[in-house]
Design a protein around this motif. Structure first.
Motif, PDB file in Angstrom:
ATOM      1  N   ASP A  99      50.371 -19.545 -11.463  1.00 37.52           N
ATOM      2  CA  ASP A  99      49.095 -18.853 -11.298  1.00 37.52           C
ATOM      3  C   ASP A  99      49.232 -17.521 -10.562  1.00 37.52           C
ATOM      4  N   ASN A 100      50.481 -17.008 -10.444  1.00 33.87           N
ATOM      5  CA  ASN A 100      50.634 -15.651  -9.918  1.00 33.87           C
ATOM      6  C   ASN A 100      51.859 -15.000 -10.537  1.00 33.87           C
ATOM      7  N   ASP A 101      51.815 -13.677 -10.618  1.00 34.75           N
ATOM      8  CA  ASP A 101      52.848 -12.949 -11.353  1.00 34.75           C
ATOM      9  C   ASP A 101      54.209 -12.999 -10.673  1.00 34.75           C
ATOM     10  N   PHE A 102      54.251 -13.118  -9.360  1.00 38.13           N
ATOM     11  CA  PHE A 102      55.554 -13.190  -8.699  1.00 38.13           C
ATOM     12  C   PHE A 102      56.324 -14.421  -9.174  1.00 38.13           C
ATOM     13  N   LEU A 103      55.681 -15.586  -9.155  1.00 37.68           N
ATOM     14  CA  LEU A 103      56.351 -16.800  -9.613  1.00 37.68           C
ATOM     15  C   LEU A 103      56.689 -16.708 -11.094  1.00 37.68           C
ATOM     16  N   ASN A 104      55.793 -16.118 -11.877  1.00 32.55           N
ATOM     17  CA  ASN A 104      56.048 -15.982 -13.316  1.00 32.55           C
ATOM     18  C   ASN A 104      57.195 -15.031 -13.617  1.00 32.55           C
ATOM     19  N   SER A 105      57.518 -14.133 -12.687  1.00 32.29           N
ATOM     20  CA  SER A 105      58.598 -13.164 -12.915  1.00 32.29           C
ATOM     21  C   SER A 105      59.961 -13.681 -12.474  1.00 32.29           C
ATOM     22  N   PRO A 151      56.788 -25.254  -5.542  1.00 28.59           N
ATOM     23  CA  PRO A 151      57.546 -24.396  -6.452  1.00 28.59           C
ATOM     24  C   PRO A 151      58.934 -24.058  -5.955  1.00 28.59           C
ATOM     25  N   ALA A 152      59.130 -23.992  -4.638  1.00 29.43           N
ATOM     26  CA  ALA A 152      60.458 -23.691  -4.110  1.00 29.43           C
ATOM     27  C   ALA A 152      61.473 -24.733  -4.559  1.00 29.43           C
ATOM     28  N   GLU A 153      61.061 -25.991  -4.616  1.00 28.14           N
ATOM     29  CA  GLU A 153      61.966 -27.052  -5.056  1.00 28.14           C
ATOM     30  C   GLU A 153      62.389 -26.838  -6.500  1.00 28.14           C
ATOM     31  N   PHE A 154      61.429 -26.403  -7.336  1.00 32.37           N
ATOM     32  CA  PHE A 154      61.769 -26.140  -8.735  1.00 32.37           C
ATOM     33  C   PHE A 154      62.761 -24.998  -8.847  1.00 32.37           C
ATOM     34  N   PHE A 155      62.495 -23.875  -8.190  1.00 28.60           N
ATOM     35  CA  PHE A 155      63.358 -22.706  -8.345  1.00 28.60           C
ATOM     36  C   PHE A 155      64.741 -22.908  -7.729  1.00 28.60           C
ATOM     37  N   LYS A 156      64.889 -23.864  -6.843  1.00 34.97           N
ATOM     38  CA  LYS A 156      66.210 -24.167  -6.279  1.00 34.97           C
ATOM     39  C   LYS A 156      66.956 -25.220  -7.091  1.00 34.97           C
ATOM     40  N   SER A 157      66.320 -25.793  -8.104  1.00 34.59           N
ATOM     41  CA  SER A 157      66.937 -26.871  -8.869  1.00 34.59           C
ATOM     42  C   SER A 157      67.870 -26.333  -9.939  1.00 34.59           C
ATOM     43  N   ILE A 158      68.791 -27.166 -10.388  1.00 36.75           N
ATOM     44  CA  ILE A 158      69.714 -26.775 -11.465  1.00 36.75           C
ATOM     45  C   ILE A 158      68.943 -26.619 -12.778  1.00 36.75           C
TER      46      ILE A 158
END
Length: 435
Positions: free
Chosen positions: A279-285, A7-14
């Motif tokens: 699958d967790n609220d932190f990532l969903n937020s 997921p870190a790769e996704f959130f750092k992507s453009i």
């Protein structure tokens, strides 16, 4: 649920910027408001009219003359072609074109890095009659530090930036270079200095991107290795180099995944009301803006495309509008968005507590009132882009609309509504590291 393995790769992507902010914008449109703001889309016609008047005033129908939004124009504040003059001097000294592109990247990256909100009081003076404030002032100050050799570790080559020199940059040098005093205070001076120092550390830590001499301009040679035979690269190649090379400069306390910093990423409760992909609220937020990295991308396109190897860059449309106070302030000042009463009250309390002379609501960077504002700004800029092209019957790019329209319009409407400060309608309590 989303099944991305990292997921870190996704959130750092453009692509994560529109993917995470878009659902919030659509949710707020469907409800005519979010957790922090009311939305009145009927006011977008007034914003469109205002921008079209400014574009026509400044360019007539010569739309091809509108440059893409970038730091280059700020460096030339006041109509002085400082950067072009530098290039002319380098060419007269027979500096080769690839090295010229490296030097331009050096200059633009250090100048973008110091471009957090300066506040309402600070100015950079060139003479008694010529001074600049805010982004232009910070740009001009960084220009003169660059040409003066303050960022170079080679006394014979003043116009370059080296990691070792930045790592050891002192507060005394910073104060002198930016003309800071009790009478001329600059918001977040300590935070800006730390960013400069951390940039130096990052340049030194990534020789594979920035070369053995730890220069931002070393990214030119890194991208050349990524390019095709006709010097074609993808925006993601540039993006990943900037993200990997600079993500460590962000202060502690920002969003992380397993201690991996995510850059300009923030948690927003409004997002939990949209579709859940994890699958967790932190990532969903989480929402991402990566405004600094996007501002770097915008600003580096000129030296990359027009100098040196003259790269062809694909997928530039992945970039979004920039979620900063001029673009966002434009929509607030026209009433497209408005703070809900309880949050307006909360912001005014903080503003008064911190001694603001004007009754302007103020929030910290992680406050939902700032994060939701930035999400709305990205969505509204995409919508405004379409409205402007339809009204003018042209095909301007989003960076052109920002340059000739929204950024300029945000500044002009702010000056009309708040002539004493010319500041934004909402203040960010900044430590000099939030863009």
């Amino acid at each position: 649920m989303m099944t991305v393995s990292k997921p870190a790769e996704f959130f750092k992507s453009i692509r994560s910027v529109r993917d995470t902010t878009g659902p919030i914008y659509e949710f707020i449109k469907s409800q005519s408001g979010g957790n922090y703001y009311e939305l009145d889309e009927s006011k977008m016609d007034q914003v469109t009219d205002y921008l079209c008047e400014i574009i026509t005033r400044d360019y007539g129908e010569n739309y091809d003359l509108i440059p893409a939004h970038g730091r280059w124009q700020h460096l030339n504040a006041g109509g002085h072609l400082r950067v072009e003059q530098l290039v002319g001097e380098w060419r007269a000294d027979q500096i080769d074109e690839v090295e010229i592109s490296r030097r331009l990247v050096d200059l633009l990256i250090i100048s973008v890095l110091v471009d957090a909100g300066a506040g309402n009081l600070w100015k950079y003076a060139l003479s008694v009659t010529e001074s600049y404030s805010r982004s232009e002032g910070l740009a001009v100050a960084s220009y003169y530090l660059f040409v003066g050799g303050d960022f170079s570790n080679d006394s014979k080559i003043r116009c370059q930036v080296n990691g070792e020199k930045l790592k050891n940059f002192t507060m005394g040098q910073f104060i002198r270079g930016f003309q800071i005093s009790d009478e001329n205070p600059l918001n977040g001076a300590e935070g800006r200095l730390q960013l400069i120092q951390k940039l130096g550390e990052s340049l030194l830590a990534h020789p594979e991107i920035f070369g053995s001499d730890a220069r931002p301009g070393g990214i030119i040679d890194f991208l050349k290795k990524k390019s095709t035979i006709d010097n074609c690269i993808n925006l993601n190649d540039l993006w990943n180099a900037l993200m990997d090379g600079f993500v460590a400069i962000w202060p502690q306390g920002r969003a992380t995944i397993r201690d991996e910093p995510l850059g300009d990423s923030w948690s927003l409760d409004t997002k939990l009301k949209t579709k859940k992909n994890w699958d967790n609220d932190f990532l969903n937020s989480l929402v991402t803006f990566h405004k600094l990295t996007q501002w770097l991308c915008y600003s580096l396109l000129v030296p990359l495309e027009r100098y040196g190897y003259k790269f062809q860059i694909l997928d530039k449309e992945l970039q979004t509008g920039l979620p900063e106070y001029r673009n966002g302030g434009l929509f607030y000042d026209f009433g497209v968005i408005s703070l809900k009463p309880e949050h307006l009250k909360r912001g005014l309390v903080l503003s008064e507590k911190l001694g603001n002379k004007e009754p302007i609501p103020m929030f910290t960077a992680e406050d939902g009132a700032i994060v939701e504002w930035r999400c709305l700004t990205i969505g509204l800029l995409d919508e405004l882009h379409e409205l402007i092209n339809k009204r003018l019957r042209v095909n301007l790019t989003l960076p052109q609309v920002i340059e000739a329209g929204s950024w300029k319009a945000g500044r002009e409407i702010a000056a009309e509504k708040r002539p004493s400060t010319k500041g934004p309608p909402i203040e960010l309590y900044s430590d000099g590291t939030v863009f």
